[in-house]
Design a protein around this motif. Structure first.
Motif, PDB file in Angstrom:
ATOM      1  N   SER A   1       0.765  -1.229   0.090  1.00 44.22           N
ATOM      2  CA  SER A   1       0.188   0.141   0.042  1.00 44.22           C
ATOM      3  C   SER A   1       0.794   1.259  -0.083  1.00 44.22           C
ATOM      4  N   TYR A   2       1.964   1.139   0.681  1.00 37.90           N
ATOM      5  CA  TYR A   2       2.788   2.360   0.835  1.00 37.90           C
ATOM      6  C   TYR A   2       3.409   2.805  -0.603  1.00 37.90           C
ATOM      7  N   ASP A   3       4.025   1.617  -1.181  1.00 34.31           N
ATOM      8  CA  ASP A   3       4.489   1.871  -2.463  1.00 34.31           C
ATOM      9  C   ASP A   3       3.473   2.329  -3.517  1.00 34.31           C
ATOM     10  N   LEU A   4       2.236   1.853  -3.630  1.00 34.15           N
ATOM     11  CA  LEU A   4       1.183   2.375  -4.550  1.00 34.15           C
ATOM     12  C   LEU A   4       0.925   3.873  -4.155  1.00 34.15           C
ATOM     13  N   VAL A   5       0.793   4.205  -3.096  1.00 33.95           N
ATOM     14  CA  VAL A   5       0.330   5.595  -2.395  1.00 33.95           C
ATOM     15  C   VAL A   5       1.706   6.545  -3.113  1.00 33.95           C
ATOM     16  N   LEU A   6       2.727   6.216  -2.591  1.00 31.98           N
ATOM     17  CA  LEU A   6       3.967   7.108  -2.941  1.00 31.98           C
ATOM     18  C   LEU A   6       4.140   7.196  -4.360  1.00 31.98           C
ATOM     19  N   ALA A   7       3.762   6.234  -5.046  1.00 31.53           N
ATOM     20  CA  ALA A   7       3.905   6.275  -6.667  1.00 31.53           C
ATOM     21  C   ALA A   7       2.669   7.273  -7.244  1.00 31.53           C
ATOM     22  N   SER A   8       1.557   7.109  -6.491  1.00 36.36           N
ATOM     23  CA  SER A   8       0.674   7.953  -7.078  1.00 36.36           C
ATOM     24  C   SER A   8       0.861   9.395  -6.956  1.00 36.36           C
ATOM     25  N   GLY A   9       1.774   9.959  -5.968  1.00 39.03           N
ATOM     26  CA  GLY A   9       1.786  11.348  -5.898  1.00 39.03           C
ATOM     27  C   GLY A   9       1.026  11.870  -4.760  1.00 39.03           C
ATOM     28  N   ARG A  10       0.114  11.163  -4.359  1.00 41.07           N
ATOM     29  CA  ARG A  10      -0.896  11.694  -3.413  1.00 41.07           C
ATOM     30  C   ARG A  10      -0.439  12.407  -2.224  1.00 41.07           C
ATOM     31  N   LEU A  11       0.951  12.099  -1.886  1.00 42.01           N
ATOM     32  CA  LEU A  11       1.485  12.618  -0.541  1.00 42.01           C
ATOM     33  C   LEU A  11       2.335  13.813  -0.865  1.00 42.01           C
ATOM     34  N   ASP A  12       2.447  14.822  -0.166  1.00 40.51           N
ATOM     35  CA  ASP A  12       3.371  15.875  -0.328  1.00 40.51           C
ATOM     36  C   ASP A  12       4.570  15.594   0.297  1.00 40.51           C
ATOM     37  N   ALA A  13       5.848  15.956   0.369  1.00 40.01           N
ATOM     38  CA  ALA A  13       7.217  15.808   0.947  1.00 40.01           C
ATOM     39  C   ALA A  13       6.784  15.729   2.314  1.00 40.01           C
ATOM     40  N   ARG A  14       6.088  16.321   2.988  1.00 38.93           N
ATOM     41  CA  ARG A  14       6.149  16.300   4.689  1.00 38.93           C
ATOM     42  C   ARG A  14       5.280  14.969   4.730  1.00 38.93           C
ATOM     43  N   GLU A  15       4.302  14.939   3.992  1.00 43.07           N
ATOM     44  CA  GLU A  15       3.465  13.566   4.343  1.00 43.07           C
ATOM     45  C   GLU A  15       4.110  12.463   4.196  1.00 43.07           C
ATOM     46  N   ALA A  16       5.101  12.323   3.056  1.00 37.19           N
ATOM     47  CA  ALA A  16       5.815  11.269   2.677  1.00 37.19           C
ATOM     48  C   ALA A  16       6.922  10.830   3.626  1.00 37.19           C
ATOM     49  N   ALA A  17       7.447  11.999   4.346  1.00 42.35           N
ATOM     50  CA  ALA A  17       8.529  11.602   5.090  1.00 42.35           C
ATOM     51  C   ALA A  17       7.773  11.064   6.406  1.00 42.35           C
ATOM     52  N   ALA A  18       6.695  11.680   6.683  1.00 40.16           N
ATOM     53  CA  ALA A  18       6.192  10.974   7.932  1.00 40.16           C
ATOM     54  C   ALA A  18       5.818   9.556   8.036  1.00 40.16           C
ATOM     55  N   ALA A  19       5.366   9.219   6.728  1.00 39.93           N
ATOM     56  CA  ALA A  19       4.662   7.936   6.284  1.00 39.93           C
ATOM     57  C   ALA A  19       6.099   6.858   6.128  1.00 39.93           C
TER      58      ALA A  19
END
Length: 568
Positions: free
Chosen positions: A478-496
């Protein structure tokens, strides 16, 4: 025939606690980081400070250091996010809620009773009264007064103070002599001492390193089992008949492990001025691909258990010969441009300290340990300098010793400091010693394993552990799919990413299984599932319902037992 060279002794003390924070609220769910700093990290530093001629390697895991920094910030700002600390300085313990009362009664007897409760008659009386009331019914604790709770939380912290602190701080002597009826002012004074000791922990080890007495090493950031992140099948070599997770591998495991190694070195350099020369892999778990990854990241030495060496020698077709001839040398792993040196712990000597000497008189245990080293040196071939690696947990053993191991460690360090044929050395020092650079010290193959049984069965290969891996694999997809989708900004991606890293730590898998204490399993099971659920929320996904159900039979048994008690 000439006499053997002086024996080189490596003492490696591994300091680690998993991340006990709720990453959503910032609250600490367990107090073990600051309690071990108060008792064990302070004592271990003090013993080294008292005997500067003894060298040691201290392995500090980055996630432990992060939490020590977190506590330092809490003390500096008085914004406490550890509920036990808040209760230590609570103004009126008669007026706390049921959950806070339950926390105190559940937590403040969690220690080795024979060494940390029974030696103190006032503390023992508190325990005996609670046990008597509890035997009368599940709600008996509601009859205990605020003064009882004040005395209880005070004694719990007193029992978790290091023995060296008790000999230095008049406040501790006063409180332990008084024994009961502790005031709010006294609890606040104890809190201030806790804050001072915990906040000064990292600086004490930094000074020991700067003096040259201690080599500071590190571990991949959140303490993951490196070989399992690379490939689950690596564990089959030592345990071919065990069941394994349905997933074939942890997705993107190599990049994840490289992240843990790289971030650990960044953390180490930021705190101590330079990357660490070496790493103690989590639980000494190694494989040839993992060692090559470490070498590629600039790590010059690593370490593992004795059984891993013996299995690897057999796989390499190299004669092991007498145990002492095979074990007491560092080995170079890999044939590329950047080989890595690997040390293998003497399991017998390490386990004597970890499990056996607690029942000995301290000076007798130290004398026996030195005699064992002398016998190893006497048996070494002429001209050889045996390298003996004693590597173990530097925090959990001591609560089973009288006086937190004070007399054993003082006697041992004094004996080593004055011994003419035993030299304490750092791993980096031994790895660079040209006497250990012969072809006989090159190990072309390595069997995957750890310091525990020589395999990875503590972290994979049973129903509960495999289930935990399967849940993590699903979350990583799920993590890989969401990050590949671009749904998270840089801060959100770092927290995840950080939450994912916390889920990859080894401790969750260690505790799963009904052979562990039920309450501890339940605590780790609940926290692991909460971490996974929070990862899904950070990914802006709904956590799957299966995370509401306990993973481990041990956790399920504890849950059933508590439900039966509430119904009684």
């Amino acid at each position: 025939m000439g006499a053997p060279e002086p024996l080189q002794l490596i003492l490696l003390w591994h300091m680690h606690q998993p991340d006990f924070r709720d990453h959503d609220s910032g609250e600490f769910k367990q107090p073990w980081v600051y309690l071990h700093a108060l008792k064990d990290y302070s004592d271990m530093a003090a013993h080294l400070e008292a005997q500067p001629r003894v060298k040691a390697v201290v392995n500090l895991v980055p996630i432990l250091l992060d939490q020590l920094d977190d506590y330092t910030d809490q003390f500096a700002t008085a914004q406490l996010r550890d509920p036990l600390l808040r209760l230590l300085v609570h103004e009126d313990l008669d007026r706390i809620g049921d959950e806070e009362r339950k926390l105190l009664l559940d937590q403040c007897f969690r220690s080795n009773h024979s060494k940390m409760v029974e030696p103190f008659a006032p503390y023992k009386r508190l325990r005996d009264l609670y046990e008597f009331l509890s035997a009368q019914g599940a709600e008996a604790g509601c009859y205990l007064s605020g003064q009882y709770l004040a005395d209880l939380v005070t004694w719990y912290h007193l029992s978790w103070t290091g023995e060296t602190l008790r000999r230095e701080r008049e406040l501790l002597v006063q409180l332990m002599t008084q024994g009961a009826n502790f005031t709010l002012a006294q609890r606040r004074a104890l809190y201030e001492l806790v804050a001072q000791v915990v906040s000064g922990t990292v600086e004490r080890y930094r000074r020991l390193a700067q003096s040259g007495q201690v080599e500071l090493s590190t571990t991949p950031y959140f303490h993951p089992i490196g070989p399992l992140l690379l490939e689950f099948d690596s564990a089959r070599e030592a345990m071919p008949d065990a069941p394994f997770p349905h997933a074939d591998a942890y997705p993107g495991g190599r990049s994840r492990l490289a992240w843990h190694v790289r971030e650990a070195q960044t953390s180490h350099a930021r705190r101590f001025g330079a990357p660490a020369a070496g790493m103690w892999p989590a639980e000494g778990a190694v494989s040839l691909p993992f060692c090559e990854l470490l070498a590629d990241q600039g790590v010059s030495w690593a370490a593992s258990g004795e059984a891993v060496l013996l299995n690897s020698l057999r796989k390499s077709g190299m004669p092991a010969g007498p145990r002492e001839h095979a074990l007491y040398r560092p080995y170079r792993i890999g044939t590329g441009a950047r080989p890595i040196t690997c040390f293998f712990r003497d399991d017998r000597l390490s386990d004597l300290i970890g499990f056996e000497y607690k029942d000995w008189h301290g000076s007798d245990a130290a004398a026996d340990f030195v005699r064992q080293l002398e016998a190893i040196r006497a048996a070494a071939p002429a001209g050889e300098s045996p390298v003996v690696s004693v590597m173990l947990d530097g925090e959990n053993a001591w609560e089973f010793y009288p006086y937190n191991g004070y007399y054993f460690l003082r006697s041992l360090y004094d004996a080593l400091a004055s011994h003419l044929s035993i030299e304490t050395v750092h791993c980096a020092q031994a790895a660079a010693d040209p006497r250990h650079a012969s072809d006989a010290n090159r190990l072309p193959e390595m069997v995957t394993g750890s310091w525990v049984f020589g395999n990875l069965s503590t972290w994979i290969g049973s129903a509960d552990k495999n289930r935990a891996w399967e849940l993590l694999v699903s979350a990583k997809h799920s993590y890989d799919l969401v990050l590949a989708s671009g749904r998270l900004d840089a801060r959100e991606a770092a927290a995840a990413a950080r939450q994912l890293a916390a889920c990859e730590g080894s401790d969750w898998f260690w505790w799963f299984g009904d052979y562990n204490p039920a309450e501890s399993v339940r605590s780790f099971d609940r926290l692991y599932r909460a971490y996974l659920a929070n990862l899904y929320r950070l990914l802006k996904l709904v956590p799957p319902a299966q995370l509401d159900e306990p993973i481990s039979l041990g956790a399920l048994h504890a849950q059933t037992h508590n439900a039966m008690r509430r119904a009684a």
